[in-house]
Design a protein around this motif. Structure first.
Motif, PDB file in Angstrom:
ATOM      1  N   GLY A 176      -2.237   4.327  -2.994  1.00 53.74           N
ATOM      2  CA  GLY A 176      -3.063   4.114  -1.451  1.00 53.74           C
ATOM      3  C   GLY A 176      -3.483   3.233  -1.300  1.00 53.74           C
ATOM      4  O   GLY A 176      -4.692   2.477  -0.583  1.00 53.74           O
ATOM      5  N   SER A 178      -4.929   1.726  10.153  1.00 50.75           N
ATOM      6  CA  SER A 178      -4.027   2.105   9.057  1.00 50.75           C
ATOM      7  C   SER A 178      -4.228   1.920   7.487  1.00 50.75           C
ATOM      8  O   SER A 178      -4.690   2.892   6.899  1.00 50.75           O
ATOM      9  CB  SER A 178      -2.316   1.547   9.149  1.00 50.75           C
ATOM     10  N   THR A 218      -5.970   4.560   5.188  1.00 53.74           N
ATOM     11  CA  THR A 218      -6.070   5.224   3.897  1.00 53.74           C
ATOM     12  C   THR A 218      -6.716   5.334   2.546  1.00 53.74           C
ATOM     13  O   THR A 218      -6.388   6.072   1.639  1.00 53.74           O
ATOM     14  CB  THR A 218      -4.715   4.356   3.446  1.00 53.74           C
ATOM     15  N   GLN A 276       0.856  -1.233  -0.570  1.00 57.94           N
ATOM     16  CA  GLN A 276       0.201  -0.034   0.334  1.00 57.94           C
ATOM     17  C   GLN A 276       0.486   1.487  -0.112  1.00 57.94           C
ATOM     18  O   GLN A 276       0.785   2.071  -0.618  1.00 57.94           O
ATOM     19  CB  GLN A 276      -1.125   0.256   1.175  1.00 57.94           C
ATOM     20  N   ALA A 277       1.798   1.420   1.175  1.00 53.52           N
ATOM     21  CA  ALA A 277       2.572   2.271   1.057  1.00 53.52           C
ATOM     22  C   ALA A 277       3.668   3.107  -0.383  1.00 53.52           C
ATOM     23  O   ALA A 277       4.066   3.328  -1.181  1.00 53.52           O
ATOM     24  CB  ALA A 277       3.473   2.592   2.007  1.00 53.52           C
ATOM     25  N   ASN A 314      -9.497   8.076   3.012  1.00 53.45           N
ATOM     26  CA  ASN A 314      -9.050   9.166   2.743  1.00 53.45           C
ATOM     27  C   ASN A 314      -8.812   9.115   1.556  1.00 53.45           C
ATOM     28  O   ASN A 314      -9.236  10.033   0.256  1.00 53.45           O
ATOM     29  CB  ASN A 314      -7.379   9.535   2.936  1.00 53.45           C
TER      30      ASN A 314
END
Length: 456
Positions: free
Chosen positions: A299, A351, A355, A294-295, A358
């Motif tokens: 996202g 987390s 993510t 994901q990072a 958002n």
């Protein structure tokens, strides 16, 4: 057929009073109270605290009506199918004869139309069942979770018998896992390879059924399946989950992984009941891998990724035009991760969800009614977003669930209201959107009741 295994199951069924094998149960799951961010469950062993968040707009009555629609169209018993199509039904005794002789009924979740001779019911020509003769193992796993959380023990046990019969069938792989593709209730197994997500979900449902009922027949079968899963579907070099049990998924120097197969709840339950294998290491490795993937991107997640976390076209070539996007595989990720946060409040789950939440709020102007019909790219240098025309219901549901770690209660409440105003549209090709709508609806509307006697 492996009669020893099958008859052993019959003995367990009788010994532990599995009366729901072939009769209806009036027991129903109690939905959780949606008025508080810390919920209390009330099924199987009394109340249990959960740490996640339900929308204030949760509506279990909507889910109950949705279940009736889903079950009427996508679920069929062996008896009903044999009665409707007697020529086709004459083949059913090869796999299920020993079970039905003991009064144990079976049922399957009907897959969508598929152009294969094995999936064609000649006697159904002209009807929506004509090419819906097949079932996928994923559907059995999902179906067992759906019926369990809906308190439909008769349907749950019938799906369990279906799974058990094919895992023990002489026509299967012999590895103790559910064949990915089966032909109705027939001896014909068009594809005996496994799908890891299905095996995880079947075993999870059996463990939960054990804690809800106290019936050790469920636990014993779960442990048998869990051992087979460890032996065939865990990459012991990195503790990541293979996508299946065949060389297609395991032999490559750099295997393809599917993050929508990662079920944190399953791995926690396996660690609870199976002390012979290090399932906690698998849980931690999978979460580390997921967060890194994901990072490294926009996202969202790619449908398929390699051991280094790069998007990759899987070896079966099933996603050559979509693999880099948040698409038909990844749509399940919010369900699995929101479930984990709801029951266990893992900050890694928060987390991931926050993510995603958002991400979609930024692209919809914080309005769940304006979610774009887009399969977003994980990496725009690999491939572009894929623009659709109308937002599918399963995607509305998935984006709703990204709010279950509390990032935006306004989003969660409004989005769930939108979802709960949606009518399930059934058709000969609606297996996947309908079953995901059902699972997300149960989670968002408080039907995922955590048994208190698990001790975790």
């Amino acid at each position: 057929m492996n009669l020893k295994s099958s008859l052993g199951a019959f003995a367990l069924c009788a010994a532990f009073g599995l009366s729901a094998c072939s009769t209806s149960s009036s027991t129903s799951a109690s939905p959780e109270n949606s008025s508080s961010s810390t919920q209390t469950s009330s099924a199987g062993g009394g109340g249990a605290s959960t740490s996640g968040i339900l929308p204030a707009t949760a509506n279990p009555t909507y889910t109950a009506a949705l279940y009736d629609t889903w079950k009427a169209f996508h679920y069929i018993t062996l008896e009903d199918e044999a009665t409707r199509y007697p020529t086709w039904g004459a083949e059913f005794s090869t796999v299920f004869g020993a079970y039905t002789a003991q009064g144990l009924g079976a049922a399957r979740v009907i897959w969508s139309t598929f152009n294969s001779a094995s999936c064609t019911i000649a006697e159904a020509s002209g009807s929506n069942m004509y090419k819906r003769g097949c079932t996928v193992s994923e559907g059995i796993g999902y179906g067992m979770l759906i019926t369990l959380f809906q308190g439909d023990w008769d349907a749950f046990n019938r799906l369990w018998i279906y799974s058990q019969a094919y895992r023990n069938s002489a026509y299967a792989s012999g590895r103790g896992l559910m064949p990915w593709l089966t032909s109705s209730f027939s001896w014909d197994i068009p594809d005996e390879s496994s799908a890891t997500d299905a095996d995880l979900d079947i075993a999870t449902s059996l463990i939960l059924a054990y804690y809800m009922s106290g019936n050790t027949a469920y636990l014993n079968d779960a442990l048998t399946l869990i051992a087979a899963l460890w032996d065939n579907e865990v990459n012991l070099s990195n503790h990541l989950l293979y996508s299946g049990d065949t060389p297609t998924w395991k032999a490559a120097a750099n295997p393809s992984y599917n993050l929508s197969y990662f079920s944190p709840v399953a791995l926690r339950l396996f660690a609870l009941v199976d002390k012979n294998h290090d399932w906690t290491s698998v849980l931690n490795a999978q979460y580390t891998y997921m967060l890194n993937v994901q990072a490294a991107g926009t996202g969202v997640f790619p449908d398929w990724s390699d051991g280094s976390g790069n998007a990759i076209n899987p070896p079966n070539n099933s996603a050559k035009t979509t693999y880099w996007t948040f698409n038909k595989e990844s749509v399940r990720i919010p369900w699995r991760i929101a479930w984990d946060y709801y029951w266990f409040a893992d900050e890694r789950a928060a987390s991931v969800l926050n993510t995603l939440n958002n991400f979609i709020m930024a692209r919809s102007n914080n309005d769940p009614l304006s979610i774009p019909a887009v399969n977003y790219s994980w990496n725009l240098s690999i491939g572009a977003d894929i623009q659709g025309q109308n937002l599918p219901t399963q995607w509305q549901a998935a984006w709703c669930a990204t709010g279950m770690a509390g990032n935006s209660m306004d989003w969660l409440n409004t989005c769930t209201n939108v979802l709960n105003a949606t009518v399930m549209q059934t058709s000969a090709s609606s297996y996947f959107p309908n079953i995901l709508q059902m699972m997300y609806s149960q989670l968002l509307n408080g039907m995922y009741v955590k048994p208190s006697n698990m001790g975790i």
